[in-house]
Every structure is written in C-alpha cells, then in structure tokens.
Scaffold this motif. Structure first.
Motif, PDB file in Angstrom:
ATOM      1  N   LEU A   1       0.821  -1.215   0.000  1.00 44.40           N
ATOM      2  CA  LEU A   1       0.000   0.000   0.000  1.00 44.40           C
ATOM      3  C   LEU A   1       0.853   1.262   0.000  1.00 44.40           C
ATOM      4  O   LEU A   1       0.466   2.263  -0.610  1.00 44.40           O
TER       5      LEU A   1
ATOM      6  N   SER B   1       1.823   1.617  -3.573  1.00 44.60           N
ATOM      7  CA  SER B   1       0.701   1.860  -4.479  1.00 44.60           C
ATOM      8  C   SER B   1      -0.553   2.185  -3.666  1.00 44.60           C
ATOM      9  O   SER B   1      -1.440   1.342  -3.508  1.00 44.60           O
ATOM     10  N   PRO B   2      -0.650   3.422  -3.155  1.00 47.18           N
ATOM     11  CA  PRO B   2      -1.753   3.766  -2.261  1.00 47.18           C
ATOM     12  C   PRO B   2      -3.122   3.830  -2.938  1.00 47.18           C
ATOM     13  O   PRO B   2      -4.138   3.855  -2.251  1.00 47.18           O
ATOM     14  N   ASN B   3      -3.167   3.814  -4.243  1.00 48.82           N
ATOM     15  CA  ASN B   3      -4.446   3.893  -4.950  1.00 48.82           C
ATOM     16  C   ASN B   3      -4.818   2.587  -5.637  1.00 48.82           C
ATOM     17  O   ASN B   3      -5.435   2.586  -6.692  1.00 48.82           O
ATOM     18  N   SER B   4      -4.461   1.485  -5.011  1.00 51.17           N
ATOM     19  CA  SER B   4      -4.766   0.176  -5.587  1.00 51.17           C
ATOM     20  C   SER B   4      -5.980  -0.443  -4.904  1.00 51.17           C
ATOM     21  O   SER B   4      -5.926  -0.821  -3.730  1.00 51.17           O
ATOM     22  N   SER B   5      -7.040  -0.565  -5.642  1.00 52.69           N
ATOM     23  CA  SER B   5      -8.257  -1.174  -5.125  1.00 52.69           C
ATOM     24  C   SER B   5      -8.027  -2.632  -4.740  1.00 52.69           C
ATOM     25  O   SER B   5      -8.539  -3.110  -3.724  1.00 52.69           O
TER      26      SER B   5
ATOM     27  N   GLU C   1      -6.096  -2.787  -1.376  1.00 53.04           N
ATOM     28  CA  GLU C   1      -6.997  -2.366  -0.298  1.00 53.04           C
ATOM     29  C   GLU C   1      -7.999  -3.470   0.024  1.00 53.04           C
ATOM     30  O   GLU C   1      -8.257  -3.773   1.189  1.00 53.04           O
TER      31      GLU C   1
ATOM     32  N   HIS D   1     -10.172   0.459   4.971  1.00 58.06           N
ATOM     33  CA  HIS D   1      -9.548  -0.010   3.725  1.00 58.06           C
ATOM     34  C   HIS D   1     -10.596  -0.479   2.716  1.00 58.06           C
ATOM     35  O   HIS D   1     -10.418  -0.308   1.506  1.00 58.06           O
TER      36      HIS D   1
ATOM     37  N   ASN E   1     -12.009   2.556   0.994  1.00 56.93           N
ATOM     38  CA  ASN E   1     -11.036   3.007  -0.013  1.00 56.93           C
ATOM     39  C   ASN E   1     -11.089   2.131  -1.254  1.00 56.93           C
ATOM     40  O   ASN E   1     -11.042   2.632  -2.372  1.00 56.93           O
TER      41      ASN E   1
ATOM     42  N   LYS F   1     -14.064   3.070  -3.283  1.00 56.53           N
ATOM     43  CA  LYS F   1     -13.932   4.414  -3.857  1.00 56.53           C
ATOM     44  C   LYS F   1     -13.061   4.374  -5.102  1.00 56.53           C
ATOM     45  O   LYS F   1     -13.333   5.034  -6.095  1.00 56.53           O
ATOM     46  N   ILE F   2     -11.972   3.603  -5.009  1.00 62.38           N
ATOM     47  CA  ILE F   2     -10.970   3.572  -6.071  1.00 62.38           C
ATOM     48  C   ILE F   2     -11.431   2.738  -7.262  1.00 62.38           C
ATOM     49  O   ILE F   2     -11.209   3.098  -8.411  1.00 62.38           O
TER      50      ILE F   2
END
Length: 97
Positions: free
Chosen positions: A43, A46-50, A53, A72, A75, A78-79
C-alpha cells in the motif's frame, strides 16, 4: 513459492505486486501478523490500488481489526469496483454502515 516471491521482491523493490502476493501467501499459510507487513508495504508503494486495499481488508477482518478493515474497504470501493464479498462480510459483522 516463497523463494520466487522473495526473488521478485529483491528484483523489483518498488513494485507493489510481489509484496501483495507475499502477503496473500502468508495469509493463506496462517501467518496473519507477518502478512500485515507485506500488505502495508504494498500500500505504501501503491496507495491507490483497489486490489491491495480489498485484499488487505479481508486480512484485517481475519485479525478482527474491523474498524481498520472498514477504512480499507471503503477506499477499495472508492478507487475501483471490487467484488461485493468484502462489503457483504462487513455487513454481516455489523461494521458496514
């Protein structure tokens, strides 16, 4: 599989996928606390990985860290558009609102 995943981590230290895969592997082997480290590293990379998460949230449910799992999961939805399994699990636990 551990050897190959460790090689992948060493080969591409900034790639989140080997960390996520190793976390998943450790989770399946029952090494839940060790798996947390690898999911968190994935994470961070790659903090924007669905996908990360989503998978991490499932681990957190197993550890009974429901508030963190919810965060999580929210998130992840959302992503991207992950499967509804996670949301359904959290609803059954009374965590998803």
């Amino acid at each position: 599989p551990e050897c190959y995943i460790q090689r992948a981590i060493n080969f591409r230290k900034k790639d989140p996928v080997p960390y996520m895969l190793y976390g998943y592997y450790l989770r399946k082997m029952g090494k839940l606390n060790q798996a947390v480290q690898y999911y968190e590293k994935a994470l961070n990379l790659s903090p924007n990985s669905s996908k990360i998460e989503y998978s991490y949230s499932l681990l957190l449910i197993e550890l009974k860290h429901y508030d963190k799992a919810l965060s999580h999961a929210v998130n992840a939805y959302k992503i991207g558009k992950p499967p509804q399994e996670l949301k359904n699990k959290l609803k059954k636990l009374g965590v998803w609102k």
